[in-house]
Design a protein around this motif. Structure first.
Motif, PDB file in Angstrom:
ATOM      1  N   PRO A 141      -6.454   1.097 -11.589  1.00 50.42           N
ATOM      2  CA  PRO A 141      -5.136   0.507 -11.316  1.00 50.42           C
ATOM      3  C   PRO A 141      -4.240   1.409 -10.460  1.00 50.42           C
ATOM      4  CG  PRO A 141      -5.688   0.259 -13.617  1.00 50.42           C
ATOM      5  CD  PRO A 141      -6.717   1.155 -13.029  1.00 50.42           C
ATOM      6  N   ALA A 142      -4.316   2.723 -10.692  1.00 53.44           N
ATOM      7  CA  ALA A 142      -3.508   3.641  -9.886  1.00 53.44           C
ATOM      8  C   ALA A 142      -3.965   3.658  -8.436  1.00 53.44           C
ATOM      9  CB  ALA A 142      -3.563   5.044 -10.476  1.00 53.44           C
ATOM     10  N   LYS A 166      -2.457  -0.339  -1.805  1.00 51.17           N
ATOM     11  CA  LYS A 166      -1.610  -1.441  -1.354  1.00 51.17           C
ATOM     12  C   LYS A 166      -0.259  -0.894  -1.005  1.00 51.17           C
ATOM     13  CE  LYS A 166      -3.842  -5.039  -3.914  1.00 51.17           C
ATOM     14  NZ  LYS A 166      -3.776  -6.015  -4.962  1.00 51.17           N
ATOM     15  N   ASP A 193      -5.468   1.211  -6.924  1.00 47.09           N
ATOM     16  CA  ASP A 193      -5.144  -0.101  -6.352  1.00 47.09           C
ATOM     17  C   ASP A 193      -3.711  -0.131  -5.849  1.00 47.09           C
ATOM     18  OD1 ASP A 193      -5.779  -2.761  -5.664  1.00 47.09           O
ATOM     19  OD2 ASP A 193      -4.712  -3.458  -7.448  1.00 47.09           O
ATOM     20  N   THR A 194      -2.773   0.408  -6.640  1.00 40.68           N
ATOM     21  CA  THR A 194      -1.372   0.407  -6.205  1.00 40.68           C
ATOM     22  C   THR A 194      -1.159   1.405  -5.067  1.00 40.68           C
ATOM     23  OG1 THR A 194      -0.817   1.986  -7.940  1.00 40.68           O
ATOM     24  CG2 THR A 194      -0.482  -0.331  -8.433  1.00 40.68           C
ATOM     25  N   ALA A 195      -1.900   2.508  -5.044  1.00 40.44           N
ATOM     26  CA  ALA A 195      -1.748   3.492  -3.965  1.00 40.44           C
ATOM     27  C   ALA A 195      -2.282   2.923  -2.652  1.00 40.44           C
ATOM     28  CB  ALA A 195      -2.483   4.772  -4.322  1.00 40.44           C
TER      29      ALA A 195
END
Length: 51
Positions: A44-45, A51, A47-49
């Motif tokens: 998840p980390a 995007k 993925d946000t980095a």
């Protein structure tokens, strides 16, 4: 023209290996590392980095 993502990635990967000629062990390590990271707690980390 609509091209499936897996096909586009396969073509880009093939051309990258053909033109850049990285060692086979590096290709395997990167593929295995990406696969393992995608299923880890860091996914998840990452993925946000990205995007």
């Amino acid at each position: 023209m609509s091209v499936p993502l897996w096909f586009a990635l396969a073509i880009i990967g093939y051309l990258g290996i053909k033109l850049a000629r990285p060692p086979l062990w590096l290709v395997i390590v990167l593929l295995l590392g990406g696969y393992l990271l995608a299923d880890s707690l860091l996914a998840p980390a990452l993925d946000t980095a990205i995007k």
